[in-house]
Design a protein around this motif. Sequence first.
Motif, PDB file in Angstrom:
ATOM      1  N   LEU A  29      -0.334   4.293   3.386  1.00  0.00           N
ATOM      2  CA  LEU A  29       0.783   4.271   4.325  1.00  0.00           C
ATOM      3  C   LEU A  29       1.844   5.304   3.983  1.00  0.00           C
ATOM      4  O   LEU A  29       2.729   5.564   4.790  1.00  0.00           O
ATOM      5  N   ASP A  55      11.224   6.077   3.333  1.00  0.00           N
ATOM      6  CA  ASP A  55      12.078   4.882   3.258  1.00  0.00           C
ATOM      7  C   ASP A  55      13.556   5.206   3.370  1.00  0.00           C
ATOM      8  O   ASP A  55      14.389   4.315   3.278  1.00  0.00           O
ATOM      9  N   ARG A  72       8.973  -1.530   3.159  1.00  0.00           N
ATOM     10  CA  ARG A  72       7.582  -1.205   2.854  1.00  0.00           C
ATOM     11  C   ARG A  72       7.323  -1.363   1.372  1.00  0.00           C
ATOM     12  O   ARG A  72       8.204  -1.131   0.549  1.00  0.00           O
ATOM     13  N   ASN A  74       4.653   0.242  -0.893  1.00  0.00           N
ATOM     14  CA  ASN A  74       3.556   1.208  -0.926  1.00  0.00           C
ATOM     15  C   ASN A  74       2.450   0.780  -1.893  1.00  0.00           C
ATOM     16  O   ASN A  74       1.282   1.107  -1.679  1.00  0.00           O
ATOM     17  N   THR A  78       1.619  -1.993   2.550  1.00  0.00           N
ATOM     18  CA  THR A  78       2.050  -2.952   3.561  1.00  0.00           C
ATOM     19  C   THR A  78       3.497  -2.693   3.956  1.00  0.00           C
ATOM     20  O   THR A  78       4.324  -2.334   3.115  1.00  0.00           O
ATOM     21  N   VAL A  79       3.759  -2.861   5.238  1.00  0.00           N
ATOM     22  CA  VAL A  79       5.124  -2.817   5.771  1.00  0.00           C
ATOM     23  C   VAL A  79       5.463  -4.207   6.287  1.00  0.00           C
ATOM     24  O   VAL A  79       4.611  -4.879   6.881  1.00  0.00           O
TER      25      VAL A  79
END
Length: 120
Positions: A29, A55, A72, A74, A78-79
């Motif tokens: 991501l 971010d 988020r 990292n 996942t967010v």
Amino acid sequence: QVQLVESGGGLVRPGGSLRLSCAASGVSLDYYAIGWFRQAPGKEREGVSCISKSDKSTYYEDSVKGRFTISRDNAKNTVYLQMNNLKPEDTAVYYCAAEMECGSPVYDAWGQGTQVTVSS
């Protein structure tokens, strides 16, 4: 190719909270800004929030400012969308999408959506 899966939706009373997750696979991501969108029955899809690749920038639709927080992780790829003080008008299917930058009209991937229902 990045694939996104949302989770965390459900039924909650007005004033309650939910945390949505957008988990990615296939690509880190780190390469993407991630946006959260929602679509209520009979309404057009609308942008809710977005977080930049770095971010350093986050964006919120006016009606959710002060109630929703995007973040988020990292390491977990996942967010998250933390949603507090939920209102019935927040009821919708929520989607996350991967884009090169917040506000881009082009999306590399969409999740399948997760239903959020706010009702007493």
